[in-house]
Motif scaffolding. Structure first.
Motif: not given
Length: 371
Positions: A184-188, A193-199, A214-215, A255-256
């Motif tokens: 499936f086409a994915s923008a990720f 994704v791992w480098q721009s994580l939030a908390s 990303h969410l 990204a998209s």
């Protein structure tokens, strides 16, 4: 149009617009309404939206009982998540909750506002087997059908995920090593994704989470993959717009656009605007195909169509959502990749795995012939 579906949509819309007048409760089949609310994963939202509506006493009690049962379950899921998060942290294994009670806290500020069956975690591909082994010390075992009892078989899932269940059968965890399956086409971009994580603060802990951008991409991509069949997923998109009003739309569009998934992003936002009255930013581009797809999503929800969507409906809809011939070909080829259904019927050792590519079309033809 189903009277109960129309009422469900009007009530859900009122959750986002409390100033709207209460929906008309006459001629409602309350059992059917409860069934639809469960199928669309909006029981908590419906309960809150109907809080000031004078429902029949029996039905009011039934909705309250369903809301409280969901709240208790989310608390239990939250407790299990915290225990297992501590365990993975002890072993220095990175993970990110994708849905479940953490998402409920992020989007609604309330653990009780989403309906979740299990926990979904994103882990690095290299850590999948480690997580399986660590969780086995807490009684978890592989619950997904696998084609052979070996380590490599755990990573063969077409959907890029494997399910673990605890010994009681109460809790389940879906481990994802890709946010979206490869067909499936994915923008990720995985590392991005791992480098721009939030908390996010959750039950006295700081839990890693996807960045707001990303969410939003995840919510729209997941909805698109399933044809936006559940109203609850559309509510999540609307709530993400409200929870993160300062989304970096330029980053989202870059990204998209790079991944060829702008249409699924715009469709998710446009469906939320059309059904729930949550406006999408005026600066976003327009896509005439999106305008044709929104009525299809709306019609399916209002007609109380079965969930999950049948492949005969979903595949043509997804093909229209994909922007390039390359993505459509990849999606179609992915439908012929071996799935859990084949593993349930036939178990083959790794050396003969290629035979599944012959077995799957035969099984599909046989199934449709029987129907």
């Amino acid at each position: 149009m189903s009277r109960e579906s129309e009422f469900m949509l009007a009530s859900t819309r009122r959750f986002f617009h409390p100033e709207d007048p209460p929906p008309d409760i006459s001629e409602i089949n309350w059992c059917e309404l409860m069934r639809l609310a469960t199928a669309h994963a909006i029981t908590p939202i419906l309960y809150r939206a109907l809080g000031s509506v004078p429902l029949p006493e029996t039905e009011a009690q039934r909705f309250r009982a369903a809301f409280e049962a969901n709240a208790r379950w989310n608390l239990a899921l939250s407790g299990e998540l915290c225990k297992l998060a501590d365990l993975l942290n002890e072993h220095k294994i990175a993970f990110v909750p994708l849905k479940g009670p953490v998402l409920s806290q992020q989007l609604y500020g309330d653990l009780s506002m989403r309906s979740s069956a299990d926990l979904d975690w994103l882990v690095h591909p290299r850590d999948v087997l480690r997580v399986r082994d660590v969780l086995s010390t807490r009684g978890y075992r592989v619950g997904s059908p696998i084609h052979w009892p070996c380590d490599s078989a755990c990573l063969r899932c077409r959907e890029a995920e494997i399910s673990l269940v605890d010994e009681s059968g109460l809790f389940g965890i879906d481990l994802h090593w890709r946010i979206m399956p490869s067909y499936f086409a994915s923008a990720f971009d995985y590392e991005e994704v791992w480098q721009s994580l939030a908390s996010t603060e959750f039950c006295g802990r700081t839990i890693p989470s996807l960045s707001p951008e990303h969410l939003m991409l995840l919510l729209c991509a997941h909805g698109a993959k399933h044809g936006f069949e559940r109203l609850g997923w559309i509510c999540d998109i609307a709530s993400c717009l409200a929870a993160f009003p300062n989304l970096r739309w330029s980053d989202l569009l870059i990204a998209s656009s790079r991944a060829g998934t702008t249409r699924e992003l715009l469709l998710g936002l446009k469906v939320a605007e059309d059904l729930l009255g949550v406006p999408m930013p005026s600066s976003l581009p327009r896509d005439p195909i999106v305008g044709k797809l929104v009525p299809l999503v709306r019609k399916r929800i209002l007609s109380a169509a079965p969930i999950p969507t049948s492949e005969s409906e979903l595949i043509p809809l997804c093909l229209r959502m994909l922007e390039s011939p390359r993505h459509r070909i990849r999606y179609l080829l992915g439908q012929f990749a071996p799935s859990r259904a084949e593993y349930r019927v036939l178990q083959l050792p790794p050396a003969f795995y290629f035979l599944y590519y012959l077995f799957r079309p035969i099984r599909l033809i046989a199934r449709h012939a029987v129907r």
